[in-house]
Design an enzyme around this catalytic site. Structure first.
Site, short mmCIF file in Angstrom:
data_model
loop_
_atom_site.label_atom_id
_atom_site.label_comp_id
_atom_site.label_asym_id
_atom_site.label_seq_id
_atom_site.Cartn_x
_atom_site.Cartn_y
_atom_site.Cartn_z
N ARG A 1 5.38 -12.70 -0.50
CA ARG A 1 5.20 -13.73 0.53
C ARG A 1 3.77 -13.62 1.07
O ARG A 1 3.04 -12.71 0.71
CB ARG A 1 6.24 -13.60 1.63
CG ARG A 1 6.14 -12.34 2.44
CD ARG A 1 7.13 -12.34 3.60
NE ARG A 1 7.14 -11.04 4.26
CZ ARG A 1 7.94 -10.73 5.26
NH1 ARG A 1 8.81 -11.59 5.72
NH2 ARG A 1 7.89 -9.53 5.81
N ASN B 1 4.84 -17.16 10.38
CA ASN B 1 5.61 -15.94 10.63
C ASN B 1 4.69 -14.74 10.52
O ASN B 1 4.05 -14.54 9.48
CB ASN B 1 6.74 -15.79 9.61
CG ASN B 1 7.72 -14.70 9.99
OD1 ASN B 1 8.41 -14.81 11.01
ND2 ASN B 1 7.76 -13.63 9.22
N GLU B 2 4.59 -13.99 11.59
CA GLU B 2 3.82 -12.74 11.58
C GLU B 2 2.47 -12.90 10.89
O GLU B 2 2.23 -12.33 9.82
CB GLU B 2 4.63 -11.61 10.96
CG GLU B 2 5.81 -11.22 11.83
CD GLU B 2 6.56 -10.01 11.32
OE1 GLU B 2 6.39 -9.64 10.14
OE2 GLU B 2 7.34 -9.44 12.10
N GLU C 1 12.59 -10.93 16.80
CA GLU C 1 13.29 -10.16 15.76
C GLU C 1 13.39 -8.70 16.18
O GLU C 1 12.43 -8.14 16.72
CB GLU C 1 12.50 -10.15 14.44
CG GLU C 1 12.28 -11.45 13.76
CD GLU C 1 11.43 -11.26 12.50
OE1 GLU C 1 11.30 -10.12 12.01
OE2 GLU C 1 10.86 -12.25 12.04
N TRP D 1 11.97 -1.24 4.70
CA TRP D 1 10.60 -1.03 4.25
C TRP D 1 10.05 0.34 4.58
O TRP D 1 8.88 0.62 4.33
CB TRP D 1 9.68 -2.12 4.84
CG TRP D 1 9.96 -2.40 6.29
CD1 TRP D 1 10.79 -3.36 6.78
CD2 TRP D 1 9.45 -1.71 7.42
NE1 TRP D 1 10.83 -3.31 8.16
CE2 TRP D 1 10.02 -2.30 8.58
CE3 TRP D 1 8.56 -0.63 7.60
CZ2 TRP D 1 9.73 -1.86 9.88
CZ3 TRP D 1 8.28 -0.20 8.88
CH2 TRP D 1 8.86 -0.82 9.99
N GLU E 1 14.47 -7.91 0.67
CA GLU E 1 15.00 -7.32 1.90
C GLU E 1 16.52 -7.18 1.89
O GLU E 1 17.15 -7.23 2.94
CB GLU E 1 14.51 -8.15 3.09
CG GLU E 1 12.99 -8.19 3.12
CD GLU E 1 12.40 -8.57 4.46
OE1 GLU E 1 11.63 -7.77 4.99
OE2 GLU E 1 12.71 -9.66 4.95
N LYS E 2 17.07 -6.98 0.70
CA LYS E 2 18.54 -6.90 0.63
C LYS E 2 19.07 -5.65 1.34
O LYS E 2 20.24 -5.60 1.69
CB LYS E 2 19.05 -6.99 -0.80
CG LYS E 2 18.63 -5.88 -1.72
CD LYS E 2 19.22 -6.10 -3.10
CE LYS E 2 18.75 -5.07 -4.10
NZ LYS E 2 17.30 -5.16 -4.39
N HIS F 1 17.93 -4.68 4.24
CA HIS F 1 17.69 -4.83 5.68
C HIS F 1 18.98 -5.30 6.35
O HIS F 1 19.62 -6.24 5.88
CB HIS F 1 16.56 -5.85 5.91
CG HIS F 1 16.01 -5.80 7.30
ND1 HIS F 1 16.71 -6.19 8.40
CD2 HIS F 1 14.81 -5.38 7.75
CE1 HIS F 1 15.98 -6.02 9.48
NE2 HIS F 1 14.81 -5.53 9.12
C1 GLA Z 1 9.35 -8.99 9.73
C2 GLA Z 1 9.51 -10.40 9.22
C3 GLA Z 1 10.89 -10.70 8.74
C4 GLA Z 1 11.43 -9.53 7.97
C5 GLA Z 1 11.43 -8.32 8.82
C6 GLA Z 1 12.04 -7.14 8.10
O1 GLA Z 1 9.53 -8.86 11.06
O2 GLA Z 1 9.11 -11.38 10.14
O3 GLA Z 1 10.81 -11.85 7.91
O4 GLA Z 1 10.64 -9.33 6.85
O5 GLA Z 1 10.09 -8.00 9.13
O6 GLA Z 1 11.87 -5.94 8.74
#
Ligand code: GLA
Length: 640
Positions: free
Chosen positions: A105, A143-144, A299, A307, A347-348, A350
């Site tokens: 991503r 996002n981030e 979040e 991770w 991220e399976k 997570h």
């Molecule tokens: C970040 C991202 C999410 C996800 C989480 C996983 O915060 O914004 O999409 O990847 O990490 O820890």
């Protein structure tokens, strides 16, 4: 209004049949808002210029029909494969000059105009289609920012870096002076000679590297602003945000980003055994970025992340303790990544609000309990946290200290900040996070953790704060260089030597050893040949060199340490500084029990008591004794 509760909802990962169950479970858990569409670009625009919104209409209507509000994302953080295939020149380039590929991503170069065009096109489509939908309450832009691709070395980045430098310095003389290019024959005679910092035979120019980090952060901010401006033209009144990572994200300057968002939101993930202490810092920092206003926890995790090297599930009740700690420190929204744990993809592993194992689970029971408890705390919404103390934090200082050539590789400014914040946390002192040049007038105590890069304005700011009656606690390696990373002359810490009443001639970093202190404590990582110049010496190394000094400066007091002391010693020093500053904990609580107060102007207030220990305990205030069982959270209303 209610406290917001929910998480990232990614229905595209699941067959339609699951959506109905999602709605039922969201109602069961008390979910009232989700973030939607964050990674939906490929499904919304499967081929360039061909849009498919029917499925998204259905999801949005389904959520609305079930009373779930939407924080609607622009899906620009993850361009689809067609984008990389059509515009390979828009992919990021790493510091070794390698063009990265699609398959993860954030596969875009922040300086690419091609990316910007594509991102604005999908943003406009989403904006125009859904801005009037009554369930859409907030825009979640991207996002981030900079999570994976902050620093790209593409030709586009090089060209934009040059323009940014011209804007900053006007001409090459200004650039040469700021970077100190007289050293090692680095003077530039044409802008074409300036590149992003690529591999060099040996130590690169620190000013060059630092400015590239500043530029890269600025470039991402321009992308945020472009999307925000476009959405604003379509939907003038709806608030916008982008999710920060105040706990650990070093690549963008959040002080600058914070000025551009309407409401600050944050993502936080626990790291290490003292993760809940770092959580406190992240939450306090998030609140401070918004000037104290209530903020959104966009979040966090119900349990394990995916991770880290070893991804431990959360202990029973940890989900609740973490969630309430964010709430205590000013969040008006508690959300998770993500609603349903994924079965596939990166991220399976997570955790989610609905775990792989299903609803007969610890996670689901706690998710439901949290929803039910938040549902009873409506009144807290909009209340604020008051802090008499602040700790300084600035990304540019962090970036400058990342440079490889320095007195010691063992000095990690993040670790210094963490140890200072941990002492404040242990003492139960509610703390804001302040920029070194920010307004300090509302505080009585300010902690300065290795603020090596200190502009003249920041030094004046600190001196004004102390001269007017404030107390500072300054660690080593503060006030050493100005914003161009040029060292202050005349004795360290050059920018604030008069403030702390100390003059240091040379540094003696400790190499795997410690320095014993007369008080019985120890120092590590650092020592310096400090001489008191007017300051009172409270503790020394065994050879008499000052270790802890206290200087009266105007109406206030400056505490200075010349080594990084052990936790017990730091607690003692902090207690002395807090006493000078007349700063007290939010309540009387044993170590390991977090206490924070939120209040409204009209006098209604709540004391959050979060027991991170395994013992039942009590928290005492002037008016009450609150029982707080082991591992539990008690929200005690203090008003009648
Ligand atoms: C970040 C991202 C999410 C996800 C989480 C996983 O915060 O914004 O999409 O990847 O990490 O820890």
């Amino acid at each position: 209004m209610a406290i917001v509760y929910g998480g990232d909802y990614n229905p595209e990962q699941w067959p339609r049949e699951v959506w109905a169950e999602d709605m039922r479970l969201m109602r069961e858990a008390g979910v009232n808002r989700v973030s939607l569409g964050i990674f939906s670009w490929a499904k919304l625009e499967p081929e360039e210029g061909r849009f498919e919104f029917d499925w998204f209409d259905e999801v949005i209507d389904l959520l609305a029909a079930n009373g779930v509000e939407i924080c609607l994302a622009t899906p620009t953080a993850s361009p689809p494969p067609w984008f990389a295939a059509t515009y390979p020149e828009a992919l990021p380039v790493d510091a070794e000059g390698r063009r990265l590929t699609h398959g993860s991503r954030q596969g875009f170069d922040p300086s690419s105009d091609v990316y910007k065009t594509a991102a604005l096109r999908i943003t406009e489509q989403v904006g125009r289609r859904y801005h009037g939908h009554p369930a859409v309450k907030l825009w979640h832009i991207h996002n981030e920012y900079g999570c994976h691709n902050a620093r790209s070395h593409s030709p586009a980045a090089t060209a934009k870096f040059r323009l940014w430098l011209r804007e900053r310095y006007g001409d090459l003389d200004g650039l040469n002076e700021a970077w100190g290019t007289a050293f090692w024959s680095q003077a530039y005679s044409s802008w074409d000679q300036v590149y992003t910092p690529l591999p060099t035979p040996t130590i690169p120019n620190p000013g060059h590297v630092l400015d590239f980090k500043r530029f890269s952060s600025w470039q991402l901010l321009q992308l945020y602003k472009a999307e925000a401006e476009l959405l604003r033209s379509i939907d003038p009144d709806k608030p916008m945000t982008t999710n920060f990572m105040t706990g650990n994200h070093p690549d963008i300057d959040l002080w600058e980003f914070a000025e551009a968002v309407d409401v600050v939101s944050n993502d936080h993930y626990l790291e290490g055994p003292a993760g809940h202490v770092n959580l406190g810092f992240a939450a306090d920092y998030t609140r401070s970025l918004g000037g104290g206003a209530p903020w959104i926890l966009m979040e966090h995790s119900t349990s394990a992340v995916n991770w880290q090297g070893r991804n431990r599930a959360k202990a029973p009740r940890e989900l609740l303790r973490n969630s309430f700690a964010h709430l205590a420190r000013g969040a008006d929204a508690v959300m998770f990544f993500q609603w349903r744990a994924s079965r596939q993809g990166a991220e399976k592993w997570h955790s989610g609000m609905v775990p792989h194992v299903g609803t007969d689970s610890k996670i689901w029971r706690e998710v439901r309990e949290l929803g039910a408890r938040l549902g009873e705390l409506d009144e807290i919404e909009g209340s604020r946290v008051h802090a008499d103390a602040a700790i300084l934090w600035d990304y540019q200082n962090l970036w400058a200290q990342e440079h490889e050539a320095k007195p010691t590789a063992d000095l990690d400014v993040k670790a210094v900040r963490e140890s200072c914040y941990a002492a404040l946390w242990r003492a139960g002192i509610t703390t804001d996070v302040a920029h070194p040049e920010g307004d300090l007038s509302g505080y009585r105590l300010v902690v300065v953790p290795a603020v090596y890069l200190m502009s003249e304005a920041a030094a004046r700011n600190l001196k004004h704060f102390v001269a007017s009656g404030g107390t500072v606690l300054v660690t080593p390696y503060s006030g050493i260089a100005d914003e161009t990373d040029t060292v202050y002359l005349g004795g360290y810490p050059g920018a604030i030597s008069d403030l702390v009443g100390v003059r240091t001639e040379e540094f003696y970093p400790l190499i795997g050893e410690t320095v014993a202190l007369a008080s019985g404590g120890t120092g590590s990582v650092w020592s310096e040949a400090a001489e008191a110049k007017g300051a009172e010496v409270r503790d020394t190394y065994l050879d008499g060199t000052p270790a802890w000094t206290v200087n009266r400066f105007g109406e206030g007091t400056a505490h200075y340490l010349t080594t990084f002391v052990d936790d017990d010693t730091l607690d003692r020093v902090l207690a002395a500084a807090a006493s000078d500053a007349r700063v007290e904990p939010a309540a009387d609580a044993p170590v390991g029990v977090e206490v924070v107060r939120r209040s409204h102007d009209d006098g209604r207030s709540w004391l959050f008591c979060i027991n991170h220990t395994e013992a039942d305990t009590q928290v005492k205030t002037d008016t009450a004794t609150v029982d707080v069982p082991a591992g539990e959270v008690v929200v005690h209303a203090e008003h009648a």
